[in-house]
Write a protein that holds these residues in place. Structure first.
Motif, PDB file in Angstrom:
ATOM      1  N   SER A   1       0.828  -1.201   0.000  1.00 44.14           N
ATOM      2  CA  SER A   1       0.000   0.000   0.000  1.00 44.14           C
ATOM      3  C   SER A   1       0.868   1.261   0.000  1.00 44.14           C
ATOM      4  O   SER A   1       0.390   2.341  -0.309  1.00 44.14           O
ATOM      5  N   LYS A   2       2.144   1.118   0.356  1.00 38.97           N
ATOM      6  CA  LYS A   2       3.043   2.266   0.406  1.00 38.97           C
ATOM      7  C   LYS A   2       3.975   2.335  -0.801  1.00 38.97           C
ATOM      8  O   LYS A   2       4.770   3.247  -0.905  1.00 38.97           O
ATOM      9  N   ILE A   3       3.876   1.356  -1.690  1.00 37.73           N
ATOM     10  CA  ILE A   3       4.736   1.325  -2.866  1.00 37.73           C
ATOM     11  C   ILE A   3       3.982   1.927  -4.048  1.00 37.73           C
ATOM     12  O   ILE A   3       2.903   1.468  -4.400  1.00 37.73           O
ATOM     13  N   GLU A   4       4.543   2.964  -4.638  1.00 39.98           N
ATOM     14  CA  GLU A   4       3.928   3.550  -5.824  1.00 39.98           C
ATOM     15  C   GLU A   4       4.336   2.721  -7.035  1.00 39.98           C
ATOM     16  O   GLU A   4       5.515   2.431  -7.226  1.00 39.98           O
ATOM     17  N   THR A   5       3.362   2.352  -7.836  1.00 40.30           N
ATOM     18  CA  THR A   5       3.635   1.540  -9.013  1.00 40.30           C
ATOM     19  C   THR A   5       3.171   2.265 -10.272  1.00 40.30           C
ATOM     20  O   THR A   5       2.314   3.148 -10.222  1.00 40.30           O
ATOM     21  N   ILE A   6       3.773   1.856 -11.370  1.00 40.77           N
ATOM     22  CA  ILE A   6       3.346   2.327 -12.685  1.00 40.77           C
ATOM     23  C   ILE A   6       3.190   1.111 -13.576  1.00 40.77           C
ATOM     24  O   ILE A   6       3.798   0.061 -13.331  1.00 40.77           O
ATOM     25  N   ALA A   7       2.379   1.234 -14.605  1.00 37.60           N
ATOM     26  CA  ALA A   7       2.173   0.155 -15.561  1.00 37.60           C
ATOM     27  C   ALA A   7       3.075   0.378 -16.766  1.00 37.60           C
ATOM     28  O   ALA A   7       3.209   1.502 -17.257  1.00 37.60           O
ATOM     29  N   VAL A   8       3.705  -0.694 -17.220  1.00 35.99           N
ATOM     30  CA  VAL A   8       4.606  -0.609 -18.370  1.00 35.99           C
ATOM     31  C   VAL A   8       4.383  -1.790 -19.309  1.00 35.99           C
ATOM     32  O   VAL A   8       3.887  -2.831 -18.902  1.00 35.99           O
TER      33      VAL A   8
END
Length: 82
Positions: free
Chosen positions: A6-13
């Protein structure tokens, strides 16, 4: 140690290039980034074949926003898979 995702920012690639030791991916904003494989993955032939198959299928993957590392779980999971 389990990470609190919940504290990790993710992006889609999407992977656009996979070769012997590195991967290049395209973000949703069409920016190109380098994906950093783990030390174990660098020598895993099955991992690299899987990444090539994922690139060919144009599947979106979650990576960490700051360090551009693949996650072991998807971004919809409540907790990391063990």
């Amino acid at each position: 140690m389990l990470l609190d995702n919940s504290k990790i920012e993710t992006i889609a690639v999407q992977l656009v290039d996979v070769n012997k030791s590195k991967m290049t991916a395209k973000t949703e904003n069409n920016d190109l980034i380098q994906i950093k494989p783990s030390a174990v993955a660098k020598n895993d032939k099955s991992f690299w074949q899987s990444m090539k198959d994922i690139a060919k299928a144009k599947i979106w993957l979650p990576v960490t926003k700051g360090t551009h590392q693949l996650l072991q779980y998807d971004w919809l999971s409540a907790t990391p898979a063990i």
